[in-house]
Design an enzyme around this catalytic site. Structure first.
Site: not given
Ligand code: GNR
Ligand code: NI
Length: 169
Positions: A46, A51, A92-93, A134-135, A138
């Site tokens: 995702g 991000q 997480c990226l 999670h997204e 963000h």
């Protein structure tokens, strides 16, 4: 198409609150393509626009093994969350190489616009429920490490700052 640069915690820009998309037009569709390419290249399951330092409410997700099931959520709204909660090991990226347990509602219903600007609703459980929450965090400027103890968070921030300085990430 382009692979976009992913911000790394503790970059303060990750705490920017995203604004709703006013119109799903060609510019937004081009951005979604770049976000998808960035997610696939990373690789991740995702990616939220926050991000990549774009503060509009856009999320891309692909949970498939073949990486051919792109799901796009524009202006997502949480319409229901289960009482039941579940712990999941999250990564997480924007927090490379750190994984830890986060407790979240096990199931959620989310309403959003698709790539054509059409409204849809999904009932998510399992990894999809984890990923969409999670997204959406963000987009609110929240990174999963904010659910951890301040000691863990500070350790992670310190290590990532060092890596960034050394040019490792
Ligand atoms: O690639 C990702 N994997 C992942 C694993 C468990 C819980 C959440 C995620 S999302 C993450 C990609 C990412 O950072 N999205 O914001
Ligand atoms: Ni993330």
């Amino acid at each position: 198409m382009a692979v976009l640069h992913i911000l790394h915690y503790p970059d303060p820009r990750l705490h920017t609150v995203a604004k709703p998309v006013s119109e799903v037009n060609e510019k937004i569709r081009a951005l979604v393509k770049d976000m998808a390419q960035t997610m696939y290249e990373a690789p991740g399951i995702g990616l939220a626009a926050t991000q990549v330092n774009i503060h509009q409410q856009i999320i891309v997700i692909d949970l498939s093994d073949e990486r051919d099931q792109l799901q796009v959520f524009i202006n997502p709204k949480l319409v229901w969350a289960s009482e039941e909660k579940k712990v999941w090991q999250e990564g997480c990226l924007s927090v490379p190489d750190f994984y830890d347990e986060v407790l979240r509602p096990a199931e959620v219903k989310v309403q959003a616009l698709d790539i054509d600007g059409k409204e849809f609703e999904i009932h998510a459980d399992g990894l999809m429920a984890v990923c969409i929450q999670h997204e959406m965090d963000h987009l609110k400027g929240k990174v999963f490490v904010e659910y951890l103890s301040s000691l863990k968070r500070m350790r992670i921030a310190g290590k990532l700052k060092k890596k960034t300085k050394a040019g490792v990430i």
